[in-house]
Design a protein around this motif. Structure first.
Motif, PDB file in Angstrom:
ATOM      1  N   MET A   1      61.822  26.938  52.602  1.00 58.49           N
ATOM      2  CA  MET A   1      61.382  26.867  51.203  1.00 58.49           C
ATOM      3  C   MET A   1      61.584  25.462  50.670  1.00 58.49           C
ATOM      4  SD  MET A   1      62.758  29.054  47.946  1.00 58.49           S
ATOM      5  CE  MET A   1      63.907  27.763  47.549  1.00 58.49           C
ATOM      6  N   THR A   2      60.585  24.970  50.015  1.00 58.63           N
ATOM      7  CA  THR A   2      60.679  23.612  49.484  1.00 58.63           C
ATOM      8  C   THR A   2      61.459  23.599  48.173  1.00 58.63           C
ATOM      9  OG1 THR A   2      58.542  23.090  50.448  1.00 58.63           O
ATOM     10  CG2 THR A   2      59.365  21.607  48.738  1.00 58.63           C
ATOM     11  N   MET A   3      62.437  22.706  48.089  1.00 53.43           N
ATOM     12  CA  MET A   3      63.237  22.567  46.873  1.00 53.43           C
ATOM     13  C   MET A   3      62.514  21.632  45.903  1.00 53.43           C
ATOM     14  SD  MET A   3      67.159  21.099  46.754  1.00 53.43           S
ATOM     15  CE  MET A   3      66.851  19.791  47.957  1.00 53.43           C
ATOM     16  N   LYS A   4      62.446  22.040  44.630  1.00 50.29           N
ATOM     17  CA  LYS A   4      61.820  21.182  43.617  1.00 50.29           C
ATOM     18  C   LYS A   4      62.903  20.564  42.735  1.00 50.29           C
ATOM     19  CE  LYS A   4      58.333  21.154  39.935  1.00 50.29           C
ATOM     20  NZ  LYS A   4      57.374  22.002  39.196  1.00 50.29           N
ATOM     21  N   VAL A   5      62.948  19.274  42.744  1.00 46.47           N
ATOM     22  CA  VAL A   5      64.022  18.555  42.055  1.00 46.47           C
ATOM     23  C   VAL A   5      63.431  17.648  40.986  1.00 46.47           C
ATOM     24  CG1 VAL A   5      65.973  16.976  42.325  1.00 46.47           C
ATOM     25  CG2 VAL A   5      65.393  18.557  44.174  1.00 46.47           C
ATOM     26  N   LEU A   6      63.896  17.816  39.753  1.00 51.44           N
ATOM     27  CA  LEU A   6      63.479  16.923  38.672  1.00 51.44           C
ATOM     28  C   LEU A   6      64.618  15.967  38.330  1.00 51.44           C
ATOM     29  CD1 LEU A   6      61.768  19.423  36.181  1.00 51.44           C
ATOM     30  CD2 LEU A   6      60.815  18.325  38.231  1.00 51.44           C
ATOM     31  N   VAL A   7      64.236  14.731  38.075  1.00 58.53           N
ATOM     32  CA  VAL A   7      65.218  13.719  37.700  1.00 58.53           C
ATOM     33  C   VAL A   7      64.819  13.148  36.345  1.00 58.53           C
ATOM     34  CG1 VAL A   7      66.340  11.564  38.367  1.00 58.53           C
ATOM     35  CG2 VAL A   7      65.525  13.138  40.143  1.00 58.53           C
ATOM     36  N   ILE A   8      65.731  13.173  35.378  1.00 55.06           N
ATOM     37  CA  ILE A   8      65.440  12.592  34.060  1.00 55.06           C
ATOM     38  C   ILE A   8      66.095  11.224  33.986  1.00 55.06           C
ATOM     39  CG2 ILE A   8      65.485  12.961  31.569  1.00 55.06           C
ATOM     40  CD1 ILE A   8      66.116  15.902  32.097  1.00 55.06           C
ATOM     41  N   GLY A   9      65.277  10.179  34.007  1.00 51.98           N
ATOM     42  CA  GLY A   9      65.815   8.819  33.928  1.00 51.98           C
ATOM     43  C   GLY A   9      65.626   8.079  35.240  1.00 51.98           C
ATOM     44  N   GLY A  10      65.014   6.916  35.170  1.00 49.52           N
ATOM     45  CA  GLY A  10      64.652   6.216  36.404  1.00 49.52           C
ATOM     46  C   GLY A  10      65.195   4.813  36.529  1.00 49.52           C
ATOM     47  N   ILE A  11      66.321   4.510  35.826  1.00 50.81           N
ATOM     48  CA  ILE A  11      66.779   3.109  35.848  1.00 50.81           C
ATOM     49  C   ILE A  11      67.672   2.806  37.060  1.00 50.81           C
ATOM     50  CG2 ILE A  11      68.052   1.356  34.565  1.00 50.81           C
ATOM     51  CD1 ILE A  11      65.286   2.183  33.427  1.00 50.81           C
ATOM     52  N   ALA A  12      68.789   3.514  37.194  1.00 53.23           N
ATOM     53  CA  ALA A  12      69.743   3.147  38.257  1.00 53.23           C
ATOM     54  C   ALA A  12      70.053   4.341  39.160  1.00 53.23           C
ATOM     55  CB  ALA A  12      71.021   2.585  37.642  1.00 53.23           C
ATOM     56  N   GLY A  13      70.827   5.300  38.646  1.00 55.59           N
ATOM     57  CA  GLY A  13      71.248   6.433  39.469  1.00 55.59           C
ATOM     58  C   GLY A  13      70.077   7.301  39.915  1.00 55.59           C
ATOM     59  N   GLY A  14      69.086   7.469  39.035  1.00 60.47           N
ATOM     60  CA  GLY A  14      67.950   8.342  39.346  1.00 60.47           C
ATOM     61  C   GLY A  14      67.220   7.939  40.616  1.00 60.47           C
TER      62      GLY A  14
END
Lengths: 539, 539
Positions: A1-14
């Motif tokens: 099963m494919t895991m769907k991952v959302l990330v909020i914020g794209g500067i450093a840790g994301g």
């Protein structure tokens, strides 16, 4: 099963999280939402871009959405702001600011990496200031650059003498501006201790930066062109820069019911999970744990954000890893100086209610004194009394500063104590170091303190009555400048002390007045050899 | 009772011992015998004095007899050579070369700190060379300087491409001379490994130094002006410099019956005591223990000599300390390059019969690539297979080399393994480092190797048959230069690999040809996601 991952914020840790997850999991669906104009921004580089040391804007952006798509198969959505998290339905509400369309996106796992934003101080009239700037996003730098180019302001006033304030001071000086820093407290560069801050203050003065310490702004008038201070004086400026700290972007998390700390950081466990299921958080928005004291501290380092992102990806992939926190280490270029720290400063220890510490302050050369361009490393070590556990270190100077602090950081990771420092093997050659290098010397001094081989006292701790009754020995050689703030009872140059030792009384308390270097220590050993226990004054 | 301590040798360990003993023992009688013209000579500084980087001869002498007398009450006797030790009567025989008087001096304790001297290679005719020089004592530098000034030689030939040979090559280039280095082996800068040595060789070439590798001298003729090689060729020169290693000055000890190692170093125990009562030895003349392997190694570092001297003084004063040995760490400036090492190189491991090691070679930038003047740190890490124990590191480059090796040295002292390296906190700011700094990256690569997440193979280990049957995938992007020495079967740029993955066969062995950076690793992860286990070629 494919895991769907959302990330909020794209500067450093994301992006660190997302690219790591892709490298170890080819199948996961990964989406990064970034409300701003770019991802993977080297925020620490923005002052240099502003000051012209970095000329190419594109280099400050380490990765573009196109590259992340092509190389890592990650879906990056710029100008897409997550407006709400629905933890029950496991979805987020998003607005695309490019077309003003709203939509939702479901998740299996959600990572909050929203970072922090510059805090605007509560000063009357600051909201009416036309030209008040911050520096956090690349667009902030764009705005300042445009303002400088179009309005050609002559004077800038920086609120706050912390790291960002001093870094942008350099940027503005490089733009040939008249720069003033206004600071409420009595020193620049907090939380560095005063020994370090004084050297930074001298550099600021040498570079023509005006620093107003102990200045509290009562009001800003004239659309931001006039500052009115507590004491009634005023100060004119063409623009304002707010260097007064940052606050976590945690409102989105709070609205979703995620538990925050008192000062508004997201609380996470050692798997970086928040208080709600399948929602994680990393970077400047979270609170983490100090590996030095075990106390909670905000996670305000991009290197920590990257590390947390990397580790969280491994955790998602089933690795039994935990995030324990960090020591905390930083470095900054302040004009021609480098300042660096690791762990706690004395100010931080006092704020944390930790009092069983001792300190060493030494100023050896960065490399062999006889090789050209040797300069002083002003180095302060803090350690726990009795155990010798290393609590922190700070240094300032022109060469080799980051090198010594990074060595101390590795020593802390290795759980070394001050008794281990003399045996550290620092590669030696005259252009690079000394046979006994900075950390070796700091260790010797600390051991002497711990074993009471030397008695030292802070100037302020000397009992008032002693100034009348005690004997204050000054050991400077003839022709050398006086040092220290105590008027000596007698001067006996160190080189004559053995012959003239009878001049030192045996029926009085004996202090050795402050001098840099090994002199007072050698004098105390000569006196000890004759049964006289002298105390060296630290200043 | 006053203790009488004699010290033979006043260059490095001797004065360290004596001054430390004085600081902790005001009463001991301390005499240093030095057969040469000076004590406390910074021998490592002599090449810079010769090359003109250090102009003031007096600064190379860190302490004078007068200062030691005045400040430390130590009796230093220059030009006084100890000619024999009588361990039964506890006295030494001394000749004062200034007045040719012989005398004896008794001791309670004797410290041998006689150091090492340049070895003269056994080459026919070398004894007849008029102008052959070494560089160890300040008077050696004086002799060379006088020769350069009076004879104005144009050509110098250096025997041996080790550290001292390359350092003096720079000194002679700075004197505008035509410099040739003759080396028997196939590389410069041994025992650095070839990855490092190749970069040093390129620098030597760029600086106009001629290097003759694989050249064995059969004979020196013409009073030292002509070298005749094995292969029959000859080479003309105006002067010779012998950079062919050192030998311990242990004859005095041997004559007294003190036990030596096979290669002539004094054997000491963990209190630095020799095999005879009340006789101790420190510095280059002794053999010590490698903290990396536990094997005996010569103690050829001035920093080690200083440390041993310091510790021995404490031992004399009753401290229950032991000397365990050293890791070994060094740094040198080779023209514009810095080279540095800690612990064992691959060559040293192989010589020591240690084979269960693995290596990482990476070339990240010394600071953020977008900040001006970023340059490569060529960094090699050696660690023990399975345990991840760190065995050594080497680096070469223009910036931040000594910094990374000193960090690794502290990590070794802290018993950290490669799995600890990713979490080291190196203070970050663009002018100084990267968010993931050199040791962090090396740790990640080592962990990937240890967990078999990536399969790597050395070019030379690829089975011959595979070159016909296997599939060699080249992942370079269009327009990028080719790399690696294997002719690829197919080029699929990394950015297209996901879409074109069907072009990679599943029924053949798959190799990814060599490229610098993370590309091959990312490709191997993409392939792994589709069930294809590829092996990355290391070159």
């Amino acid at each position: 099963m494919t895991m769907k991952v959302l990330v909020i914020g794209g500067i450093a840790g994301g992006p660190s999280f997302a690219t790591r997850l892709r490298r170890i999991n080819e199948d996961a669906e990964i989406i990064i939402f970034e409300r701003g104009a770019a991802i993977s921004v080297a925020s620490c580089a923005l002052p240099y871009y502003l000051g012209g040391l970095i000329r190419d804007r594109s280099t400050v952006i380490e990765r573009t959405p196109e590259i992340l798509k092509q190389k890592n198969n990650i879906d990056v959505r710029l100008y897409n702001e997550v407006t709400a998290i629905d933890p029950k339905q496991k979805l987020v509400h998003v607005i695309n600011h490019q077309n003003n369309q709203s939509y939702t996106e479901t998740y299996d796992k959600l990572v909050i990496a929203t970072g922090a934003s510059p805090a605007v101080p509560e000063i009357k009239g600051i909201d009416k200031a036309d030209d008040a700037f911050v520096l956090r996003a690349i667009t902030d730098a764009d705005k300042i650059k445009r303002f400088l180019e179009t309005k050609r302001p002559k004077r800038v006033t920086i609120l706050g003498a912390g790291t960002i304030g001093i870094e942008v001071a350099e940027s503005f000086v490089n733009n040939n501006m008249d720069v003033t820093i206004v600071e409420q407290s009595g020193q620049v560069a907090a939380p560095f201790d005063s020994e370090i801050a004084e050297i930074v203050a001298a550099e600021l003065q040498a570079q023509g930066v005006h620093v107003l310490l102990h200045h509290t702004i009562k009001e800003i008038t004239d659309n931001g062109k006039t500052l009115v201070f507590d004491n009634g004086t005023t100060h004119q400026t063409d623009m304002l820069f707010l260097g007064t700290g940052v606050q976590p972007n945690s409102q989105l998390a709070a609205d979703a019911g995620i538990k925050l700390s008192e000062d508004g950081h997201i609380i996470v466990n050692q798997q970086l999970a928040t208080s709600l299921p399948d929602i994680y958080a990393i970077g400047d928005v979270i609170e983490t744990t100090s590996l030095i004291t075990g106390q909670p501290i905000p996670s305000l380092l991009s290197s920590a954000a990257n590390r947390q992102g990397h580790l969280l990806a491994d955790v998602f992939n089933g690795a039994p890893l935990i995030y324990k926190g960090f020591i905390g280490a930083g470095v900054a270029k302040f004009f021609d100086l480098t300042v660096s720290y690791v762990g706690y400063t004395e100010q931080m220890l006092q704020q944390a209610g930790i009092n069983d510490y001792r300190s060493v302050f030494i100023t050896p050369f960065d490399h062999a004194y006889f090789f050209p361009n040797a300069d002083r490393v002003n180095f302060k070590l803090l350690y726990q009394d009795k155990t010798g556990k290393i609590l922190g270190g700070q240094a300032v100077g022109r060469n080799g500063i980051d090198k010594r602090i990074s060595q101390l950081s590795v020593a802390i990771t290795g759980n070394l104590t001050v008794t281990d420092l003399p045996s550290l093997e620092i590669p030696y050659s005259p252009p690079y170091s000394s046979t006994r290098d900075v950390l070796n010397i700091a260790g010797y001094v600390a051991i002497n303190q711990l074993t009471n081989r030397t008695a030292t006292i802070k100037l302020t701790d000397i009992p008032e009555t002693d100034f009348k009754s005690a004997f204050f020995l000054d050991i400077r050689e003839a022709g050398k400048p006086a040092a220290g703030s105590v008027t000596p009872t007698l001067n006996i140059p160190l080189s004559e002390l053995r012959e003239r030792i009878n001049e030192v009384p045996t029926d009085k308390k004996v202090y050795i007045t402050f001098r840099k270097g090994l002199g007072p220590y050698n004098a105390s050993r000569i006196l000890a050899g004759k049964g006289i226990k002298a105390t060296m004054i630290e200043e």
